[in-house]
Scaffold this motif. Structure first.
Motif, short mmCIF file in Angstrom:
data_model
loop_
_atom_site.label_atom_id
_atom_site.label_comp_id
_atom_site.label_asym_id
_atom_site.label_seq_id
_atom_site.Cartn_x
_atom_site.Cartn_y
_atom_site.Cartn_z
N LEU A 15 0.07 10.87 10.35
CA LEU A 15 0.31 9.65 9.57
C LEU A 15 1.39 9.85 8.51
O LEU A 15 2.19 8.94 8.24
N SER A 16 1.42 11.03 7.93
CA SER A 16 2.36 11.29 6.84
C SER A 16 3.81 11.30 7.29
O SER A 16 4.72 11.21 6.46
N GLN A 17 4.03 11.40 8.60
CA GLN A 17 5.40 11.41 9.13
C GLN A 17 5.93 10.01 9.44
O GLN A 17 7.12 9.86 9.77
N LEU A 18 5.08 9.00 9.32
CA LEU A 18 5.49 7.65 9.70
C LEU A 18 6.33 6.98 8.63
O LEU A 18 6.23 7.29 7.43
N ASP A 19 7.14 6.03 9.06
CA ASP A 19 7.95 5.20 8.16
C ASP A 19 7.15 3.94 7.86
O ASP A 19 6.90 3.12 8.75
N ALA A 20 6.75 3.78 6.60
CA ALA A 20 5.96 2.61 6.20
C ALA A 20 6.78 1.62 5.40
O ALA A 20 6.22 0.73 4.75
N GLY A 21 8.11 1.75 5.44
CA GLY A 21 8.95 0.88 4.64
C GLY A 21 9.94 0.03 5.40
O GLY A 21 10.26 -1.09 4.99
N SER A 22 10.42 0.51 6.54
CA SER A 22 11.50 -0.21 7.25
C SER A 22 11.09 -1.59 7.71
O SER A 22 11.92 -2.50 7.78
N ASN A 30 0.80 -1.23 0.00
CA ASN A 30 0.00 0.00 0.00
C ASN A 30 0.83 1.28 0.00
O ASN A 30 0.38 2.32 0.47
N THR A 31 2.05 1.20 -0.51
CA THR A 31 2.88 2.39 -0.68
C THR A 31 3.10 2.64 -2.16
O THR A 31 2.96 1.73 -2.99
N LEU A 32 3.49 3.86 -2.50
CA LEU A 32 3.79 4.16 -3.90
C LEU A 32 5.00 3.38 -4.38
O LEU A 32 5.09 3.05 -5.57
N ALA A 33 5.91 3.04 -3.48
CA ALA A 33 7.04 2.19 -3.87
C ALA A 33 6.55 0.85 -4.39
O ALA A 33 7.09 0.30 -5.36
N GLY A 64 12.11 4.54 5.32
CA GLY A 64 11.68 5.92 5.12
C GLY A 64 10.55 6.11 4.14
O GLY A 64 10.08 7.23 3.95
N GLU A 65 10.08 5.03 3.53
CA GLU A 65 8.97 5.15 2.58
C GLU A 65 7.72 5.62 3.33
O GLU A 65 7.32 5.03 4.33
N PRO A 66 7.08 6.70 2.87
CA PRO A 66 5.91 7.20 3.57
C PRO A 66 4.65 6.42 3.24
O PRO A 66 4.59 5.67 2.27
N MET A 67 3.64 6.63 4.05
CA MET A 67 2.32 6.11 3.73
C MET A 67 1.78 6.87 2.51
O MET A 67 2.26 7.96 2.18
N ALA A 68 0.78 6.29 1.87
CA ALA A 68 0.23 6.88 0.65
C ALA A 68 -1.21 7.33 0.85
O ALA A 68 -1.95 6.73 1.64
N THR A 69 -1.59 8.36 0.14
CA THR A 69 -2.99 8.78 0.07
C THR A 69 -3.61 8.24 -1.21
O THR A 69 -2.91 7.92 -2.17
N LEU A 70 -4.93 8.16 -1.23
CA LEU A 70 -5.61 7.76 -2.45
C LEU A 70 -5.32 8.77 -3.57
O LEU A 70 -5.19 8.39 -4.73
N LEU A 123 -4.01 4.88 2.55
CA LEU A 123 -3.90 3.45 2.33
C LEU A 123 -3.34 2.74 3.56
O LEU A 123 -2.27 3.11 4.07
N LEU A 124 -4.10 1.74 4.03
CA LEU A 124 -3.67 0.91 5.15
C LEU A 124 -4.58 -0.31 5.20
O LEU A 124 -5.79 -0.15 5.13
N HIS A 125 -4.00 -1.49 5.34
CA HIS A 125 -4.81 -2.69 5.41
C HIS A 125 -5.35 -2.95 6.81
O HIS A 125 -6.54 -3.16 7.01
#
Length: 250
Positions: A80-87, A26-29, A95-101, A56-58
């Motif tokens: 939420l935008s400051q969180l690390d969604a990749g490590s 659920n990330t742009l990566a 450092g990959e951020p969360m994504a918006t629709l 985006l979050l499951h």
């Protein structure tokens, strides 16, 4: 408006949460990686932040897929935008951020891709989330060429709210079991698709879906034997984590 029950232009192969397990979901990566494997349609999970942003979050909580804690929908998008969604996935995605629709919509439109948005409400926010996701999708895809996103959910209340908000957007009912009355619910929600756990699909269910004018999709298909069985049944869509195994043109 295109009659989505008469025609079906979505690709058959759909990358689960962007790129399955090869990138942080659920990330742009993940979307970029899925696209690099040739995928042109993606599935993602959409929730509502405390301040009304569709992101985006499951899971209900942030714990598994970010360095945050607690219920994701209880927090503002600025937090939420400051969180690390990749490590959590691997060091290469640190450092990959969360994504918006909205961000995902821009990616899909720039790359001529399709999207299956699963409405994944925080418990108790089914109607609000269905409305917000449908309104956002309606706005983000307004005037765009190609087909609009397919909105799906396990929650009939969320789909009902989405239908009320943006009736022109196609809808699909997600099923993990064939609970009593599912077909009547799919009809009442004017669904164009039935999206089932792949183990549920057999000739009898396929016949029932076709008789109801429903397209048939399956999740989450990760081995070749299961994929071949579903292809032989004539499924219209297969959601997979294995973007490295299945060529999307097959």
């Amino acid at each position: 408006m295109v009659d989505q029950k008469a025609a079906w232009l979505y690709p058959r192969w759909i990358a689960h949460r962007g790129a399955g397990k090869l990138a942080p979901e659920n990330t742009l990566a993940a979307f970029r990686l899925g696209a690099s494997h040739g995928y042109r349609m993606f599935e993602c999970d959409a929730k509502l932040s405390a301040d009304g942003v569709v992101f985006l979050l499951h899971d209900d909580t942030l714990n598994r897929t970010t360095n945050g804690q607690g219920i994701g929908g209880d927090q503002s998008w600025s937090a939420l935008s400051q969180l690390d969604a990749g490590s959590w996935h691997s060091r290469g995605f640190a450092g990959e951020p969360m994504a918006t629709l909205e961000g995902v919509a821009r990616f899909c439109q720039a790359n001529a891709c399709w999207l299956n948005i699963e409405i994944k409400p925080t418990p108790g926010l089914e109607a609000q989330t269905g409305k917000a996701v449908a309104a956002a999708a309606q706005r983000l895809w307004h005037g765009q060429p190609g087909w609009p996103p397919l909105l799906t959910s396990f929650q009939p209340e969320a789909l009902q709210s989405a239908m009320t908000t943006a009736p022109e957007l196609p809808r699909g009912l997600l099923l993990d079991t064939l609970w009593t009355g599912w077909l009547d619910v799919a009809r009442s929600l004017e669904c164009v698709a039935l999206v089932c756990n792949h183990a549920l699909w057999d000739a009898a269910l396929m016949a029932k879906a076709r008789d109801a004018g429903l397209r048939a999709l399956a999740y989450t298909v990760n081995d070749e034997r299961a994929a071949r069985r579903l292809l032989d049944l004539g499924l219209d869509g297969i959601i997979t984590d294995r973007v490295d195994l299945f060529a999307p043109g097959s």
